[in-house]
Design an enzyme around this catalytic site. Structure first.
Site, mmCIF file in Angstrom:
data_model
loop_
_atom_site.group_PDB
_atom_site.id
_atom_site.type_symbol
_atom_site.label_atom_id
_atom_site.label_comp_id
_atom_site.label_asym_id
_atom_site.label_seq_id
_atom_site.Cartn_x
_atom_site.Cartn_y
_atom_site.Cartn_z
ATOM 1 N N LYS A 115 -6.157 4.300 0.479
ATOM 2 C CA LYS A 115 -6.182 2.952 1.061
ATOM 3 C C LYS A 115 -5.415 2.931 2.385
ATOM 4 O O LYS A 115 -5.853 2.346 3.376
ATOM 5 C CB LYS A 115 -5.579 1.932 0.087
ATOM 6 C CG LYS A 115 -6.374 1.721 -1.193
ATOM 7 C CD LYS A 115 -7.719 1.069 -0.915
ATOM 8 C CE LYS A 115 -8.547 0.843 -2.152
ATOM 9 N NZ LYS A 115 -9.937 0.436 -1.858
ATOM 10 N N SER A 151 -4.890 -2.627 -1.006
ATOM 11 C CA SER A 151 -4.123 -2.904 -2.218
ATOM 12 C C SER A 151 -2.635 -2.971 -1.904
ATOM 13 O O SER A 151 -2.150 -2.279 -1.000
ATOM 14 C CB SER A 151 -4.369 -1.771 -3.220
ATOM 15 O OG SER A 151 -3.431 -1.816 -4.263
ATOM 16 N N TYR A 162 -4.452 7.595 -4.829
ATOM 17 C CA TYR A 162 -5.315 6.418 -4.682
ATOM 18 C C TYR A 162 -4.785 5.518 -3.561
ATOM 19 O O TYR A 162 -5.513 5.114 -2.647
ATOM 20 C CB TYR A 162 -5.377 5.631 -6.007
ATOM 21 C CG TYR A 162 -5.746 4.185 -5.841
ATOM 22 C CD1 TYR A 162 -7.029 3.821 -5.473
ATOM 23 C CD2 TYR A 162 -4.794 3.174 -6.016
ATOM 24 C CE1 TYR A 162 -7.363 2.483 -5.289
ATOM 25 C CE2 TYR A 162 -5.121 1.844 -5.845
ATOM 26 C CZ TYR A 162 -6.403 1.509 -5.477
ATOM 27 O OH TYR A 162 -6.722 0.191 -5.287
HETATM 28 C C1 UD1 Z 1 -1.730 -1.091 -11.052
HETATM 29 C C2 UD1 Z 1 -1.809 -0.068 -9.959
HETATM 30 C C3 UD1 Z 1 -2.255 -0.732 -8.665
HETATM 31 C C4 UD1 Z 1 -3.539 -1.490 -8.871
HETATM 32 C C5 UD1 Z 1 -3.363 -2.502 -9.996
HETATM 33 C C6 UD1 Z 1 -4.676 -3.181 -10.296
HETATM 34 C C7 UD1 Z 1 -0.069 1.580 -10.515
HETATM 35 C C8 UD1 Z 1 1.215 2.211 -10.098
HETATM 36 N N1 UD1 Z 1 -0.522 0.578 -9.761
HETATM 37 O O1 UD1 Z 1 -0.668 -1.969 -10.747
HETATM 38 O O2 UD1 Z 1 -2.439 0.255 -7.679
HETATM 39 O O3 UD1 Z 1 -3.882 -2.163 -7.684
HETATM 40 O O4 UD1 Z 1 -2.926 -1.822 -11.179
HETATM 41 O O5 UD1 Z 1 -4.453 -4.331 -11.041
HETATM 42 O O6 UD1 Z 1 -0.684 1.957 -11.491
HETATM 43 N N2 UD1 Z 1 2.120 -2.797 -18.642
HETATM 44 C C9 UD1 Z 1 2.567 -2.666 -19.946
HETATM 45 N N3 UD1 Z 1 1.713 -2.179 -20.874
HETATM 46 C C10 UD1 Z 1 0.419 -1.818 -20.597
HETATM 47 C C11 UD1 Z 1 -0.043 -1.958 -19.261
HETATM 48 C C12 UD1 Z 1 0.841 -2.440 -18.311
HETATM 49 O O7 UD1 Z 1 3.720 -2.959 -20.231
HETATM 50 O O8 UD1 Z 1 -0.299 -1.367 -21.496
HETATM 51 C C13 UD1 Z 1 3.031 -3.348 -17.618
HETATM 52 C C14 UD1 Z 1 3.331 -2.388 -16.480
HETATM 53 O O9 UD1 Z 1 4.411 -1.548 -16.807
HETATM 54 C C15 UD1 Z 1 3.622 -3.365 -15.347
HETATM 55 C C16 UD1 Z 1 2.704 -4.551 -15.639
HETATM 56 O O10 UD1 Z 1 2.396 -4.450 -17.026
HETATM 57 O O11 UD1 Z 1 4.950 -3.805 -15.396
HETATM 58 C C17 UD1 Z 1 1.408 -4.518 -14.847
HETATM 59 O O12 UD1 Z 1 0.783 -3.267 -15.002
HETATM 60 P P1 UD1 Z 1 -0.716 -3.000 -14.495
HETATM 61 O O13 UD1 Z 1 -1.613 -4.080 -14.943
HETATM 62 O O14 UD1 Z 1 -1.066 -1.603 -14.858
HETATM 63 O O15 UD1 Z 1 -0.605 -3.153 -12.914
HETATM 64 P P2 UD1 Z 1 0.354 -2.406 -11.855
HETATM 65 O O16 UD1 Z 1 0.998 -1.230 -12.451
HETATM 66 O O17 UD1 Z 1 1.225 -3.428 -11.220
#
Ligand code: UD1
Length: 347
Positions: free
Chosen positions: A152, A124, A148
């Site tokens: 990896k 990842s 997590y």
């Molecule tokens: C997360 C995991 C990563 C994993 C990936 C799988 C963390 C730190 N990382 O990445 O290890 O491989 O998911 O896809 O958790 N967001 C919102 N509102 C929400 C959900 C997300 O604003 O309800 C925003 C987050 O702040 C971020 C973006 O959307 O900026 C993507 O978030 P998310 O889909 O959770 O992925 P990651 O955090 O990049």
């Protein structure tokens, strides 16, 4: 050629099974269904019109794993099976170390015992931690910020050590950016347990009315519109990356890590707009606090995968949203069908 796919019933695993079968590989799926539903595999069979072996196996059970290898001629392994929730890993680190590390060790030891030395590992982008160097290349310093990610990272180290000790292994490490989307048919897709942590499943549940409102985790980042920027990649593109990695590990022994991403950074607000477009729904959202552990920007330099695996992502953001939406519409509650009973066996 027969490929053992661990965790093949999961989100990325099931999409990879479809592509493997379409490419003419025989597959054996080993899954303990702790975080997946066998219904996904029924649908893989339905979509491809192909039969394959499904074995309910826990990778920490050496007897079960050895039986799998002794009763099948396995040529290579694609290893997806793992726990993957970042927040949960912070809360229950030992659960993650136990499952992800111990399971992988039994698998690798069994592979060694049966002289199966071709391995594709599901890693990842989380291994890069909070780097500021964008786009991220594979030689960026590794340093995950959560248990997590550290599992990896530790498995990547294990694989490097195995290869140093025995260079007849052939190992591709695939570092995924943000997998989203679903199969075009709408039959398989991401089916998170409980409240989704990730953006796309949350967005699509808001769009369909299962959740009221999306919280955007911060709009004060140093990004194009203040919201977090990520490299979203269609799960079918990702699945095809595994086919390319499989071709590469068959050629000559080596070990290498590859970023699987598009190389394009998309903000949360851009994703909301794209999803509204794809679904025809208005997505209510509000701006909340930053989520602990989040970075502002994260996107890949996918040049190495392009050059060495001859792989490149082809699907657009609108396709990612349309396919996610189709899956959500056709399966508003995910895979809710009765659990198909699969007996533990060595296949
Ligand atoms: C997360 C995991 C990563 C994993 C990936 C799988 C963390 C730190 N990382 O990445 O290890 O491989 O998911 O896809 O958790 N967001 C919102 N509102 C929400 C959900 C997300 O604003 O309800 C925003 C987050 O702040 C971020 C973006 O959307 O900026 C993507 O978030 P998310 O889909 O959770 O992925 P990651 O955090 O990049």
């Amino acid at each position: 050629m027969t490929i053992l796919v661990t965790g093949g019933a999961g989100y990325i695993g099931s999409h990879t099974c479809v592509e493997l079968l379409a490419a003419g590989y025989d597959i054996i799926v080993a899954d303990n269904f702790s975080n997946s539903n066998p219904e996904s595999l029924k649908r893989v069979a339905e979509l491809t019109g192909k039969l394959f072996t499904i074995s309910k196996v826990d990778l920490q059970n050496r007897q079960q794993v050895e039986k799998l290898f002794s009763s099948n001629k396995i040529d290579a392994v694609i290893h997806f099976a793992a726990y993957k929730a970042v927040g949960e890993s912070v809360e229950f680190p030992l659960k993650y170390y136990q499952n992800n590390l111990a399971g992988t060790m039994v698998l690798l030891e069994t592979m060694e015992k049966f002289h199966v030395k071709k391995f594709v590992f599901s890693s990842s982008a989380t291994v890069y931690g909070a780097t500021n160097h964008m786009p991220i290349t594979e030689d960026e310093q590794i340093g995950s910020t959560n248990p997590y990610g550290r599992t990896k990272e530790m498995i990547e180290d294990m694989l490097q050590d195995i290869y140093q000790a025995d260079p007849s292994w052939s190992i591709a490490i695939l570092r995924y950016f943000n997998p989203v989307g679903a199969h075009k048919s709408g039959r398989i897709g991401e089916d998170p347990n409980g409240i989704p942590n990730n953006l796309l499943p949350y967005l699509s549940q808001v769009a369909i009315g299962r959740r009221d409102v999306l919280t955007i985790h911060g709009n004060d980042y140093q990004t194009k519109d203040g919201t977090g920027v990520r490299d979203y990649i269609h799960v079918v593109d990702l699945a095809n990356g595994h086919i390319k990695a499989l071709e590469k590990i068959q050629k000559t022994p080596f070990i290498s890590a590859y970023n699987l991403g598009t190389g394009v950074g998309i903000s949360v607000l851009e994703m909301v707009r794209a999803f509204e477009q794809a679904s025809g729904k208005t997505i209510p959202f509000h701006i909340g606090n930053r989520r602990p552990g989040d970075v502002a920007i994260c996107y890949a330099d996918p040049a190495k995968a392009r050059a060495e695996l001859e792989w490149t992502a082809t699907k657009s953001i609108s396709e990612m949203c349309e396919d996610t939406w189709r899956w959500q519409l056709q399966n508003p509650e995910g895979y809710i069908t009765e659990k198909v009973s699969i007996e533990a066996s060595g296949a």
